[in-house]
Design a protein around this motif. Structure first.
Motif, PDB file in Angstrom:
ATOM      1  N   VAL A  60     -38.154  47.940  14.298  1.00 48.46           N
ATOM      2  CA  VAL A  60     -39.551  48.240  13.307  1.00 48.46           C
ATOM      3  C   VAL A  60     -39.322  47.398  11.693  1.00 48.46           C
ATOM      4  O   VAL A  60     -38.558  46.911  12.232  1.00 48.46           O
ATOM      5  CB  VAL A  60     -38.711  49.481  13.085  1.00 48.46           C
ATOM      6  N   PHE A  61     -40.245  46.965  11.415  1.00 51.43           N
ATOM      7  CA  PHE A  61     -40.629  45.800  10.521  1.00 51.43           C
ATOM      8  C   PHE A  61     -41.045  46.705   9.312  1.00 51.43           C
ATOM      9  O   PHE A  61     -41.727  46.932   9.161  1.00 51.43           O
ATOM     10  CB  PHE A  61     -41.524  45.102  11.166  1.00 51.43           C
ATOM     11  N   GLN A  62     -39.575  46.648   8.251  1.00 48.82           N
ATOM     12  CA  GLN A  62     -40.158  46.540   6.554  1.00 48.82           C
ATOM     13  C   GLN A  62     -40.660  47.791   6.949  1.00 48.82           C
ATOM     14  O   GLN A  62     -41.967  48.835   6.319  1.00 48.82           O
ATOM     15  CB  GLN A  62     -41.292  46.543   5.968  1.00 48.82           C
ATOM     16  N   GLY A  63     -39.734  49.055   7.847  1.00 46.86           N
ATOM     17  CA  GLY A  63     -39.442  50.190   7.791  1.00 46.86           C
ATOM     18  C   GLY A  63     -41.070  51.252   8.016  1.00 46.86           C
ATOM     19  O   GLY A  63     -40.693  52.089   8.474  1.00 46.86           O
ATOM     20  N   SER A  64     -42.131  50.348   8.860  1.00 45.94           N
ATOM     21  CA  SER A  64     -43.336  51.323   9.157  1.00 45.94           C
ATOM     22  C   SER A  64     -43.839  50.432  10.355  1.00 45.94           C
ATOM     23  O   SER A  64     -44.621  51.115  10.483  1.00 45.94           O
ATOM     24  CB  SER A  64     -44.737  52.028   7.679  1.00 45.94           C
ATOM     25  N   GLN A  65     -43.938  49.279  10.412  1.00 48.52           N
ATOM     26  CA  GLN A  65     -44.997  48.914  11.289  1.00 48.52           C
ATOM     27  C   GLN A  65     -43.541  48.479  12.359  1.00 48.52           C
ATOM     28  O   GLN A  65     -42.210  48.061  12.467  1.00 48.52           O
ATOM     29  CB  GLN A  65     -45.278  47.427  10.699  1.00 48.52           C
ATOM     30  N   VAL A  66     -44.373  48.819  13.506  1.00 51.71           N
ATOM     31  CA  VAL A  66     -43.934  49.092  15.236  1.00 51.71           C
ATOM     32  C   VAL A  66     -44.304  48.339  16.078  1.00 51.71           C
ATOM     33  O   VAL A  66     -45.442  48.320  15.658  1.00 51.71           O
ATOM     34  CB  VAL A  66     -43.198  50.640  15.429  1.00 51.71           C
ATOM     35  N   LEU A  67     -43.401  47.473  16.448  1.00 42.95           N
ATOM     36  CA  LEU A  67     -44.102  47.118  18.033  1.00 42.95           C
ATOM     37  C   LEU A  67     -43.663  47.877  18.820  1.00 42.95           C
ATOM     38  O   LEU A  67     -42.014  47.518  18.670  1.00 42.95           O
ATOM     39  CB  LEU A  67     -43.440  45.662  18.172  1.00 42.95           C
ATOM     40  N   PHE A  68     -43.980  48.118  19.835  1.00 47.91           N
ATOM     41  CA  PHE A  68     -43.680  49.085  20.965  1.00 47.91           C
ATOM     42  C   PHE A  68     -43.545  47.802  22.081  1.00 47.91           C
ATOM     43  O   PHE A  68     -44.809  47.646  22.682  1.00 47.91           O
ATOM     44  CB  PHE A  68     -44.433  50.152  21.673  1.00 47.91           C
TER      45      PHE A  68
END
Length: 547
Positions: free
Chosen positions: A228-236
């Motif tokens: 999780v990046f900066q609370g909202s972006q996600v890399l799965f």
């Protein structure tokens, strides 16, 4: 993957005359294919029609919960699924994927392996569906792509449907005894029946992009489930160990209005470079999708001879990955009941219990998923939603609520039969592995007299019923720590009746065989009759509406 034509069992499906089949499944995605496999396992002939030309390329759902893993384990599909999936390793937080250190955001590994023989997996839906398709056809189910339901009329004896072949423009009549609607969130079948939804539908507000890229230089051997990046972006993490893919996800705020594929692709590539910390990266973007997070449950799951399952019955936000899994378990609950009705062991009223049980689970699951998203303290633990949900006691006992802690199972009627490792020649076996397509009677080490009662009930009701004595002299199943009776709350001379879907139907406590316990034959016959809906229909239990 596209339809390769009818399976060998599908002779005559290319004709023009009416086609007769016991069960018609509209929708050939995760829920529909699961239903086809499970019905075929129970010896029910079914036809699946899917309007798409084949299995989609977008991974869609990714989490396969422990309960769904147990369903597929019982079907012998675990090795195939293992080959295209991975075990969860945990969620992390970071500024970019290139950070020297990540912050752990949850438990490491898979905690459900303590309480399930299957555990959970990360398995992309477009990898799972081909396995289900192949198994459905292997078992004799018929699956046809590029077919669309255009009309249906039901009467007291069945359903008449019109099916359009989208490639030729020709229609054909299909006559079935029951129709299963697994045709998605906007289900044309549900809408044609006028079944309302409770909750809120989502407009496209999220964006996800699936891509391939060499990220080893920034991962440095790390294999996170998600970052999780900066609370909202996600890399799965997506794909398989042999063919890793990634999915980038973000709330869709830059695209409130319309946006073309080229603009979406440029945006996705730019954001992927930022979160990976690789400004020169040229990701191979396979697909970009905009979608909305709906939260709805149909007001009823049955309308006469039509039954809803999967997204047609309920649509959930992606939190916890419970939407697709709930659909798999809909299919498991419904398949054995349809088989009992079609094979003449039960009346059509048994199908009312599908609505009562699964609508309750869907509503409670959705409520607690939303409560988790909003940080409400009464939200149930994720493992409780996966493995601890409760059906009303089939015997009419008091309602125990929506769920129990699966780490402290009770074995009460209406609960999932708890997992326990047993010893057997050549190794060990989970008690869950003893459950077949029929009913299962588990008896304590001193419960020999229940074994003959099981054989009599099976013959009397014309159903498959297998009995196992666990522990005691001469038993092939060893209870190494002597915990089975306490685990199921039955006592050494007691017994427990488990339904074909692995849920406890009835149990009898007896500490020792004194001859004073209730007559085993009468008690077991009553339990089987109740489970089959032949006595005391299951009372409706209020469900909690979505928040």
């Amino acid at each position: 993957m596209t339809d390769s034509g009818p399976a060998p069992h599908a002779a005559g499906e290319t004709g023009t005359g009416p086609l007769h089949v016991p069960v018609l499944i509209v929708g050939g995605s995760l829920s529909g294919l699961s239903a086809a496999v499970l019905l075929a396992r129970h010896g029910v002939d079914c036809l699946v029609v899917e309007r798409r030309s084949g299995i989609g390329s977008h991974p869609r759902s990714r989490v396969l919960t422990a309960r769904s893993g147990e369903v597929f384990r019982s079907l012998g599909l675990e090795p195939a699924i293992d080959s295209v999936s991975r075990r969860p390793s945990g969620w992390f937080g970071a500024d970019t994927l290139a950070d020297a250190e990540y912050t752990r955001l949850g438990p490491a590994g898979d905690p459900t392996l303590r309480i399930s023989p299957a555990g959970s997996r990360l398995c992309d839906q477009n990898r799972l569906e081909p396995i289900l398709l192949a198994d459905a056809r292997r078992r004799g189910a018929r699956v046809l792509y590029g077919r669309e339901l255009t009309d249906l009329v039901q009467d007291a004896h069945g359903v008449t449907a019109r099916i359009l072949d989208r490639s030729t423009g020709r229609s054909r009549t299909v006559r079935c005894e029951y129709l299963l609607a697994a045709d998605g969130t906007r289900s044309p079948v549900r809408e044609a029946l006028g079944i309302a939804l409770n909750g809120r539908r989502g407009e496209p507000r999220f964006l996800s992009a699936v891509f391939a890229a060499d990220l080893d230089s920034v991962l440095r051997g790390r294999r996170p489930t998600a970052v999780v990046f900066q609370g909202s972006q996600v890399l799965f993490a997506r794909g398989t160990p042999g063919e890793p893919l990634w999915e980038y996800g973000i709330p869709d705020s830059p695209f409130v209005g319309g946006a073309g594929d080229e603009e979406l692709g440029r945006f996705a590539r730019d954001r992927i470079r930022r979160v990976t910390g690789l400004p020169g990266l040229e990701p191979d973007v396979r697909s970009v999708l905009r979608w909305g997070a709906s939260a709805v449950v149909a007001e009823r799951f049955r309308a006469g001879r039509v039954l809803l399952l999967g997204d047609a019955a309920h649509t959930m936000p992606v939190i916890g990955g419970l939407g697709g899994n709930t659909g798999i378990q809909d299919a498991q609950n419904l398949a054995w009941k349809l088989a009992a009705v079609l094979h003449g062991a039960a009346g059509g009223q048994l199908l009312d219990t599908y609505d009562v049980e699964r609508r309750r689970v869907a509503a409670h699951t959705l409520w607690h998923v939303l409560a988790t998203a909003r940080g409400l303290p009464e939200a149930l633990h994720p493992e409780t939603l996966q493995l601890g949900y409760l059906y009303p006691d089939p015997g009419g006992g008091p309602d125990a609520g929506p769920g129990e802690d699966p780490y402290s199972p009770t074995g009460r009627p209406g609960s999932r039969a708890p997992h326990l490792w047993l010893g057997r020649e050549g190794g060990r076996v989970s008690v869950l592995d003893l459950f077949g397509p029929g009913f299962t009677l588990l008896v304590g080490p001193l419960g020999q007299r229940w074994l003959s009662a099981g054989a009599r009930s099976a013959a009397a009701f014309g159903i498959p019923l297998t009995a196992h004595r666990i522990g005691g002299p001469g038993s092939t199943l060893r209870d190494p720590h002597g915990t089975f009776p306490a685990h199921y709350g039955i006592g050494p001379a007691g017994a427990v009746l488990v339904r074909p879907d692995g849920y406890v139907a009835r149990r009898w406590f007896s500490a020792r065989d004194t001859g004073t316990a209730p007559d085993t034959g009468t008690a077991l016959d009553d339990a089987v009759a109740t489970a089959l809906g032949l006595r005391a229909p299951l009372a409706a239990v209020p469900v909690r509406s979505p928040v």
